[in-house]
Design a protein around this motif. Structure first.
Motif, PDB file in Angstrom:
ATOM      1  N   TRP A  67      40.431 -53.475 -16.295  1.00 49.09           N
ATOM      2  CA  TRP A  67      41.138 -52.544 -17.176  1.00 49.09           C
ATOM      3  C   TRP A  67      40.879 -52.982 -18.607  1.00 49.09           C
ATOM      4  CZ3 TRP A  67      44.898 -53.709 -20.811  1.00 49.09           C
ATOM      5  CH2 TRP A  67      45.564 -52.619 -21.388  1.00 49.09           C
ATOM      6  N   PHE A  68      40.659 -51.993 -19.494  1.00 54.19           N
ATOM      7  CA  PHE A  68      40.288 -52.290 -20.876  1.00 54.19           C
ATOM      8  C   PHE A  68      41.317 -51.732 -21.846  1.00 54.19           C
ATOM      9  CE2 PHE A  68      36.343 -52.497 -18.561  1.00 54.19           C
ATOM     10  CZ  PHE A  68      35.615 -53.490 -19.187  1.00 54.19           C
ATOM     11  N   LEU A  69      41.661 -52.550 -22.823  1.00 53.62           N
ATOM     12  CA  LEU A  69      42.367 -52.085 -24.012  1.00 53.62           C
ATOM     13  C   LEU A  69      41.329 -52.033 -25.127  1.00 53.62           C
ATOM     14  CD1 LEU A  69      45.005 -51.323 -25.490  1.00 53.62           C
ATOM     15  CD2 LEU A  69      45.260 -53.766 -26.044  1.00 53.62           C
ATOM     16  N   VAL A  70      41.008 -50.832 -25.582  1.00 50.33           N
ATOM     17  CA  VAL A  70      39.965 -50.634 -26.587  1.00 50.33           C
ATOM     18  C   VAL A  70      40.620 -50.358 -27.927  1.00 50.33           C
ATOM     19  CG1 VAL A  70      38.033 -49.179 -27.314  1.00 50.33           C
ATOM     20  CG2 VAL A  70      38.312 -49.772 -24.899  1.00 50.33           C
ATOM     21  N   ARG A  71      40.305 -51.180 -28.933  1.00 52.62           N
ATOM     22  CA  ARG A  71      40.841 -50.948 -30.277  1.00 52.62           C
ATOM     23  C   ARG A  71      39.735 -50.384 -31.165  1.00 52.62           C
ATOM     24  NH1 ARG A  71      44.029 -55.695 -33.026  1.00 52.62           N
ATOM     25  NH2 ARG A  71      41.987 -56.694 -33.214  1.00 52.62           N
ATOM     26  N   SER A  72      40.052 -49.269 -31.828  1.00 52.47           N
ATOM     27  CA  SER A  72      39.078 -48.661 -32.732  1.00 52.47           C
ATOM     28  C   SER A  72      39.811 -47.830 -33.775  1.00 52.47           C
ATOM     29  CB  SER A  72      38.080 -47.783 -31.955  1.00 52.47           C
ATOM     30  OG  SER A  72      38.745 -46.713 -31.330  1.00 52.47           O
ATOM     31  N   VAL A  73      39.120 -47.494 -34.841  1.00 53.43           N
ATOM     32  CA  VAL A  73      39.723 -46.685 -35.903  1.00 53.43           C
ATOM     33  C   VAL A  73      39.894 -45.246 -35.434  1.00 53.43           C
ATOM     34  CG1 VAL A  73      39.421 -45.827 -38.260  1.00 53.43           C
ATOM     35  CG2 VAL A  73      38.780 -48.182 -37.699  1.00 53.43           C
ATOM     36  N   ASP A  74      38.876 -44.700 -34.764  1.00 49.07           N
ATOM     37  CA  ASP A  74      38.919 -43.347 -34.231  1.00 49.07           C
ATOM     38  C   ASP A  74      38.785 -43.399 -32.712  1.00 49.07           C
ATOM     39  OD1 ASP A  74      39.134 -41.975 -36.713  1.00 49.07           O
ATOM     40  OD2 ASP A  74      36.987 -42.266 -37.049  1.00 49.07           O
ATOM     41  N   ALA A  75      39.225 -42.349 -32.051  1.00 46.35           N
ATOM     42  CA  ALA A  75      39.191 -42.308 -30.594  1.00 46.35           C
ATOM     43  C   ALA A  75      37.753 -42.302 -30.079  1.00 46.35           C
ATOM     44  CB  ALA A  75      39.920 -41.071 -30.089  1.00 46.35           C
ATOM     45  N   PRO A  76      37.459 -43.119 -29.058  1.00 45.91           N
ATOM     46  CA  PRO A  76      36.109 -43.142 -28.493  1.00 45.91           C
ATOM     47  C   PRO A  76      35.849 -41.903 -27.644  1.00 45.91           C
ATOM     48  CG  PRO A  76      37.552 -44.604 -27.268  1.00 45.91           C
ATOM     49  CD  PRO A  76      38.355 -44.090 -28.421  1.00 45.91           C
ATOM     50  N   HIS A 105      32.703 -44.099 -21.164  1.00 46.56           N
ATOM     51  CA  HIS A 105      33.474 -45.306 -21.417  1.00 46.56           C
ATOM     52  C   HIS A 105      34.116 -45.735 -20.105  1.00 46.56           C
ATOM     53  CE1 HIS A 105      36.907 -42.660 -21.217  1.00 46.56           C
ATOM     54  NE2 HIS A 105      36.565 -42.021 -22.333  1.00 46.56           N
ATOM     55  N   PRO A 106      34.723 -46.911 -20.049  1.00 51.81           N
ATOM     56  CA  PRO A 106      35.358 -47.355 -18.796  1.00 51.81           C
ATOM     57  C   PRO A 106      36.400 -46.358 -18.312  1.00 51.81           C
ATOM     58  CG  PRO A 106      35.180 -49.180 -20.336  1.00 51.81           C
ATOM     59  CD  PRO A 106      34.794 -47.951 -21.096  1.00 51.81           C
ATOM     60  N   SER A 107      36.498 -46.204 -16.999  1.00 52.19           N
ATOM     61  CA  SER A 107      37.447 -45.244 -16.431  1.00 52.19           C
ATOM     62  C   SER A 107      38.888 -45.733 -16.554  1.00 52.19           C
ATOM     63  CB  SER A 107      37.096 -44.984 -14.957  1.00 52.19           C
ATOM     64  OG  SER A 107      37.120 -46.198 -14.214  1.00 52.19           O
ATOM     65  N   ARG A 108      39.091 -47.035 -16.477  1.00 52.51           N
ATOM     66  CA  ARG A 108      40.427 -47.622 -16.602  1.00 52.51           C
ATOM     67  C   ARG A 108      40.567 -48.193 -18.016  1.00 52.51           C
ATOM     68  NH1 ARG A 108      41.016 -52.063 -12.682  1.00 52.51           N
ATOM     69  NH2 ARG A 108      43.260 -51.830 -13.091  1.00 52.51           N
ATOM     70  N   MET A 109      41.114 -47.399 -18.920  1.00 50.84           N
ATOM     71  CA  MET A 109      41.079 -47.767 -20.326  1.00 50.84           C
ATOM     72  C   MET A 109      42.258 -47.144 -21.064  1.00 50.84           C
ATOM     73  SD  MET A 109      38.094 -46.760 -23.083  1.00 50.84           S
ATOM     74  CE  MET A 109      38.659 -45.061 -23.287  1.00 50.84           C
ATOM     75  N   ASP A 110      42.883 -47.945 -21.934  1.00 55.30           N
ATOM     76  CA  ASP A 110      43.833 -47.443 -22.921  1.00 55.30           C
ATOM     77  C   ASP A 110      43.232 -47.685 -24.297  1.00 55.30           C
ATOM     78  OD1 ASP A 110      45.584 -46.678 -20.989  1.00 55.30           O
ATOM     79  OD2 ASP A 110      47.017 -48.319 -21.315  1.00 55.30           O
TER      80      ASP A 110
END
Length: 254
Positions: free
Chosen positions: A154-163, A167-172
């Motif tokens: 499971w991934f927590l993705v931090r970014s300025v804008d939404a990806p 991308h990974p299926s299990r992701m916030d």
């Protein structure tokens, strides 16, 4: 009145904004900062600003000539290899002096558990080898396809804008912009039960607290190494050094 000394700063970084803050008040200079336009609400530097690409090295060379640029500074992100390569080609074509402004790389200290990777696909391989299950992914919204096949994590993705996909299926997604504080990074690791951190070697202080938080928590960090810079381009590591270089170019121009 003599013509101003025209400087183009390829920016989008904290260092490029600081450089503009130093240069713009100098009445001898005309400073333009160029931003790639990849984020929806960029933090604008002082002085003239243009947003968007140039159309490759040839387009940048044409812009340098058309606007009579006297000095070019590549102050882009250390991983912005395409624009840095184009800047070197364009500067050589247009016969404009070029300087690269690059923040120093991060250096591991006692207690760090770093695992280097050459690129995002290799970082994904390292995650698999580590058996990572809850990953804090701080490499930005570009390139998430490299991790899309890691269904066990499971991934927590931090970014300025939404990806955008893939991308990974299990992701916030955590939409945020640095700089980030140490207490906030500690809270993210604890609240989301993070067991592995992934980062690019961006350097600088704005996003470094996550490394301290990972070290304190005993969490392994997958660090994507920087790509090599354009050959033959002089490099400085601070905005003040870049400003001094501009002044030397100005003095040398007569």
């Amino acid at each position: 009145m003599s013509e101003p000394f025209r400087v183009l700063v390829l920016g989008g970084t904290t260092e490029s904004r600081r450089l503009a803050e130093i240069l713009v008040p100098d009445p001898r200079l005309q400073v333009t900062s160029s931003l790639a336009g990849r984020v929806s609400r960029p933090s604008l530097p002082p002085g003239d600003v243009r947003i968007g690409g140039f159309g490759g090295a040839d387009g940048l060379a044409h812009w340098l000539r058309a606007h009579q640029v006297d000095a070019l500074i590549d102050a882009t992100h250390p991983f912005a290899t395409v624009i840095s390569h184009n800047a070197a080609l364009a500067a050589a074509t247009a016969h404009v002096p070029l300087l690269a402004l690059r923040r120093p790389s991060w250096v591991p200290v006692a207690g760090d558990d770093w695992h280097p990777a050459d690129g995002l696909p290799e970082a994904a391989e390292v995650l698999s080898a580590l058996g990572a299950r809850r990953v804090f992914l701080t490499t930005g919204r570009m390139g998430l396809a490299a991790f899309a096949h890691l269904d066990a994590a499971w991934f927590l993705v931090r970014s300025v804008d939404a990806p955008e996909p893939p991308h990974p299926s299990r992701m916030d997604v955590l939409l945020d912009r640095g700089p980030f504080g140490l207490n906030g990074e500690r809270d993210i690791l604890r609240r989301h039960r993070i067991d592995t951190l992934v980062t690019k070697d961006s350097g600088g202080a704005a996003t470094a607290p996550k490394l301290t938080a990972a070290r304190e928590a005993g969490i392994p960090v997958v660090v994507v190494r920087r790509p090599a810079g354009a050959a033959g381009v002089p490099v400085v590591t601070t905005s003040s050094e870049a400003a001094d270089w501009v002044v030397r170019q100005l003095s040398g121009s007569g």
